[in-house]
Design a protein around this motif. Structure first.
Motif, PDB file in Angstrom:
ATOM      1  N   ARG A   7      -3.282  -1.426   9.882  1.00 51.97           N
ATOM      2  CA  ARG A   7      -4.096  -0.962   8.685  1.00 51.97           C
ATOM      3  C   ARG A   7      -4.959   0.382   8.880  1.00 51.97           C
ATOM      4  O   ARG A   7      -5.183   1.081   8.310  1.00 51.97           O
ATOM      5  N   SER A  12      -3.962   2.575   3.027  1.00 52.60           N
ATOM      6  CA  SER A  12      -3.501   2.443   1.671  1.00 52.60           C
ATOM      7  C   SER A  12      -2.068   2.653   1.262  1.00 52.60           C
ATOM      8  O   SER A  12      -1.941   3.666   0.696  1.00 52.60           O
ATOM      9  N   GLN A  13      -1.249   2.174   2.296  1.00 54.04           N
ATOM     10  CA  GLN A  13       0.183   2.498   2.213  1.00 54.04           C
ATOM     11  C   GLN A  13       0.876   1.184   2.119  1.00 54.04           C
ATOM     12  O   GLN A  13       0.397   0.078   2.708  1.00 54.04           O
ATOM     13  N   TRP A  14       2.135   1.323   1.541  1.00 53.72           N
ATOM     14  CA  TRP A  14       3.017   0.355   1.948  1.00 53.72           C
ATOM     15  C   TRP A  14       3.842   0.664   3.182  1.00 53.72           C
ATOM     16  O   TRP A  14       4.037   1.459   3.593  1.00 53.72           O
ATOM     17  N   SER A  39       6.728   3.618   6.674  1.00 50.65           N
ATOM     18  CA  SER A  39       5.505   3.504   5.849  1.00 50.65           C
ATOM     19  C   SER A  39       5.882   4.706   4.594  1.00 50.65           C
ATOM     20  O   SER A  39       6.460   5.408   4.675  1.00 50.65           O
ATOM     21  N   ASN A  41       3.968   5.858   1.182  1.00 44.25           N
ATOM     22  CA  ASN A  41       2.490   6.102   0.632  1.00 44.25           C
ATOM     23  C   ASN A  41       2.276   5.236  -0.645  1.00 44.25           C
ATOM     24  O   ASN A  41       1.546   4.369  -0.387  1.00 44.25           O
ATOM     25  N   GLU A  42       2.680   5.394  -1.588  1.00 43.57           N
ATOM     26  CA  GLU A  42       2.444   4.528  -2.813  1.00 43.57           C
ATOM     27  C   GLU A  42       3.770   4.132  -3.400  1.00 43.57           C
ATOM     28  O   GLU A  42       3.894   3.657  -4.473  1.00 43.57           O
ATOM     29  N   SER A  44       6.253   1.627  -3.523  1.00 42.25           N
ATOM     30  CA  SER A  44       6.871   0.438  -3.157  1.00 42.25           C
ATOM     31  C   SER A  44       8.463   0.223  -3.658  1.00 42.25           C
ATOM     32  O   SER A  44       8.945  -0.555  -2.743  1.00 42.25           O
ATOM     33  N   HIS A  67       1.514  -4.153   1.823  1.00 42.59           N
ATOM     34  CA  HIS A  67       0.579  -3.114   1.347  1.00 42.59           C
ATOM     35  C   HIS A  67      -0.740  -3.268   2.598  1.00 42.59           C
ATOM     36  O   HIS A  67      -1.290  -4.316   2.716  1.00 42.59           O
ATOM     37  N   THR A  68      -1.222  -2.126   3.264  1.00 43.52           N
ATOM     38  CA  THR A  68      -2.325  -2.302   3.942  1.00 43.52           C
ATOM     39  C   THR A  68      -3.545  -2.444   3.632  1.00 43.52           C
ATOM     40  O   THR A  68      -4.555  -2.663   4.277  1.00 43.52           O
ATOM     41  N   SER A  69      -3.866  -2.481   2.329  1.00 41.08           N
ATOM     42  CA  SER A  69      -5.029  -3.142   1.564  1.00 41.08           C
ATOM     43  C   SER A  69      -5.197  -4.321   1.917  1.00 41.08           C
ATOM     44  O   SER A  69      -6.395  -4.957   1.786  1.00 41.08           O
ATOM     45  N   ARG A  70      -4.441  -5.276   2.286  1.00 37.99           N
ATOM     46  CA  ARG A  70      -4.683  -6.555   2.648  1.00 37.99           C
ATOM     47  C   ARG A  70      -5.309  -6.730   4.065  1.00 37.99           C
ATOM     48  O   ARG A  70      -4.886  -6.410   4.876  1.00 37.99           O
TER      49      ARG A  70
END
Length: 87
Positions: A7, A12-14, A39, A41-42, A44, A67-70
């Motif tokens: 993370r 903020s990446q997949w 990785s 970026n956005e 998916s 997604h690294t927002s988790r």
């Protein structure tokens, strides 16, 4: 690598990750160590395409797109039942 490190390095990446050290506890998959395969970026869709390609090449690899927002890796174990269409 731990999930917290992933993370930090890929905010903020997949990410397409492979479980290196993992165990099943109840109906959850606990991943203690993982490796980042790619990785995205956005994008998916590209992450899933890459996952499918690698999975077809070697079904034994334990790969996940996340997604690294988790905050936590919350991977649920699902029992697959084979369903076939009648022809």
């Amino acid at each position: 690598m731990q999930w917290s490190e992933v993370r930090k390095h890929y905010p903020s990446q997949w990410v397409l990750v492979e479980a290196i050290v993992a165990a099943t506890q109840g109906n959850k998959r606990v991943v203690d160590e993982l490796s980042v395969v790619g990785s995205f970026n956005e994008n998916s869709k590209e992450a899933l395409r890459t996952y499918l390609k690698l999975h077809r090449e070697n079904k034994q690899r334990e790969l996940y797109v996340i997604h690294t927002s988790r905050d936590l890796l919350d991977i649920e174990v699902t029992a697959w039942t084979g369903v076939r269409a009648l022809q």
